[in-house]
Design a protein around this motif. Structure first.
Motif, mmCIF file in Angstrom:
data_model
loop_
_atom_site.group_PDB
_atom_site.id
_atom_site.type_symbol
_atom_site.label_atom_id
_atom_site.label_comp_id
_atom_site.label_asym_id
_atom_site.label_seq_id
_atom_site.Cartn_x
_atom_site.Cartn_y
_atom_site.Cartn_z
ATOM 1 N N PHE A 192 -5.994 -5.680 -4.393
ATOM 2 C CA PHE A 192 -5.355 -4.600 -5.109
ATOM 3 C C PHE A 192 -4.496 -3.796 -4.154
ATOM 4 O O PHE A 192 -4.820 -3.658 -2.980
ATOM 5 N N HIS A 193 -3.428 -3.226 -4.677
ATOM 6 C CA HIS A 193 -2.561 -2.333 -3.916
ATOM 7 C C HIS A 193 -2.456 -1.019 -4.672
ATOM 8 O O HIS A 193 -2.428 -1.008 -5.898
ATOM 9 N N MET A 194 -2.396 0.073 -3.927
ATOM 10 C CA MET A 194 -2.222 1.385 -4.543
ATOM 11 C C MET A 194 -0.855 1.917 -4.166
ATOM 12 O O MET A 194 -0.536 2.041 -2.986
ATOM 13 N N LEU A 195 -0.062 2.225 -5.165
ATOM 14 C CA LEU A 195 1.251 2.823 -4.947
ATOM 15 C C LEU A 195 1.100 4.321 -5.157
ATOM 16 O O LEU A 195 0.785 4.774 -6.257
ATOM 17 N N LEU A 196 1.289 5.091 -4.100
ATOM 18 C CA LEU A 196 1.173 6.548 -4.155
ATOM 19 C C LEU A 196 2.557 7.173 -4.170
ATOM 20 O O LEU A 196 3.560 6.492 -3.917
ATOM 21 N N ASP A 197 2.614 8.471 -4.443
ATOM 22 C CA ASP A 197 3.905 9.169 -4.427
ATOM 23 C C ASP A 197 4.559 9.102 -3.055
ATOM 24 O O ASP A 197 5.780 9.079 -2.938
ATOM 25 N N ALA A 198 3.746 9.082 -2.012
ATOM 26 C CA ALA A 198 4.230 8.930 -0.641
ATOM 27 C C ALA A 198 3.344 7.908 0.049
ATOM 28 O O ALA A 198 2.144 7.852 -0.200
ATOM 29 N N HIS A 199 3.939 7.096 0.891
ATOM 30 C CA HIS A 199 3.172 6.102 1.640
ATOM 31 C C HIS A 199 2.199 6.841 2.539
ATOM 32 O O HIS A 199 2.552 7.808 3.211
ATOM 33 N N ASP A 200 0.927 6.410 2.555
ATOM 34 C CA ASP A 200 -0.079 7.151 3.293
ATOM 35 C C ASP A 200 -1.211 6.234 3.708
ATOM 36 O O ASP A 200 -1.290 5.088 3.273
ATOM 37 N N MET A 201 -2.079 6.756 4.548
ATOM 38 C CA MET A 201 -3.282 6.047 4.946
ATOM 39 C C MET A 201 -4.379 6.369 3.938
ATOM 40 O O MET A 201 -4.469 7.490 3.442
ATOM 41 N N VAL A 202 -5.222 5.388 3.657
ATOM 42 C CA VAL A 202 -6.309 5.527 2.694
ATOM 43 C C VAL A 202 -7.570 4.979 3.354
ATOM 44 O O VAL A 202 -7.505 3.985 4.072
ATOM 45 N N ILE A 203 -8.697 5.628 3.140
ATOM 46 C CA ILE A 203 -9.960 5.097 3.644
ATOM 47 C C ILE A 203 -10.640 4.383 2.489
ATOM 48 O O ILE A 203 -10.923 4.981 1.455
ATOM 49 N N ALA A 204 -10.840 3.090 2.661
ATOM 50 C CA ALA A 204 -11.463 2.251 1.631
ATOM 51 C C ALA A 204 -12.635 1.522 2.256
ATOM 52 O O ALA A 204 -12.464 0.809 3.248
ATOM 53 N N ASN A 205 -13.819 1.704 1.697
ATOM 54 C CA ASN A 205 -15.031 1.093 2.235
ATOM 55 C C ASN A 205 -15.201 1.392 3.720
ATOM 56 O O ASN A 205 -15.596 0.541 4.511
#
Length: 95
Positions: free
Chosen positions: A1-14
């Motif tokens: 899966f990919h998440m498209l946010l309003d601004a490209h950012d870092m995400v913490i997943a698992n």
């Protein structure tokens, strides 16, 4: 899966840092038609190209920086992942 946010950012997943979806012309052209249709259903076609110009969430490491980081991480085991930001800062200071 990919998440498209309003601004490209870092995400913490698992517990791991990862990047949000950052489309480029090259990877957009390689997307399956169904995925392109899904993307254009969420983002108007005239705004798709503005996605290609968003700044990176983090700078891209140079090849020698990756070598140093991977050597450090594997020499100390997987727990060293939590130390990666400090090593990354050390690499930036040395550059």
């Amino acid at each position: 899966f990919h998440m498209l946010l309003d601004a490209h950012d870092m995400v913490i997943a698992n517990g791991m840092e990862t990047e949000s979806f950052q489309p480029s012309v090259r990877n957009y052209l390689d997307l399956p038609i169904a995925t392109k249709n899904s993307l254009t259903a969420q983002v108007p076609r005239d705004e798709i190209h503005s996605l290609f110009n968003r700044p990176d969430a983090m700078r891209t490491l140079k090849g020698y920086e990756v070598d140093v980081l991977m050597t450090y991480m594997f020499a100390r085991g997987t727990h060293a992942v939590s130390q990666a930001p400090r090593v990354y800062d050390d690499l930036r200071a040395a550059a």
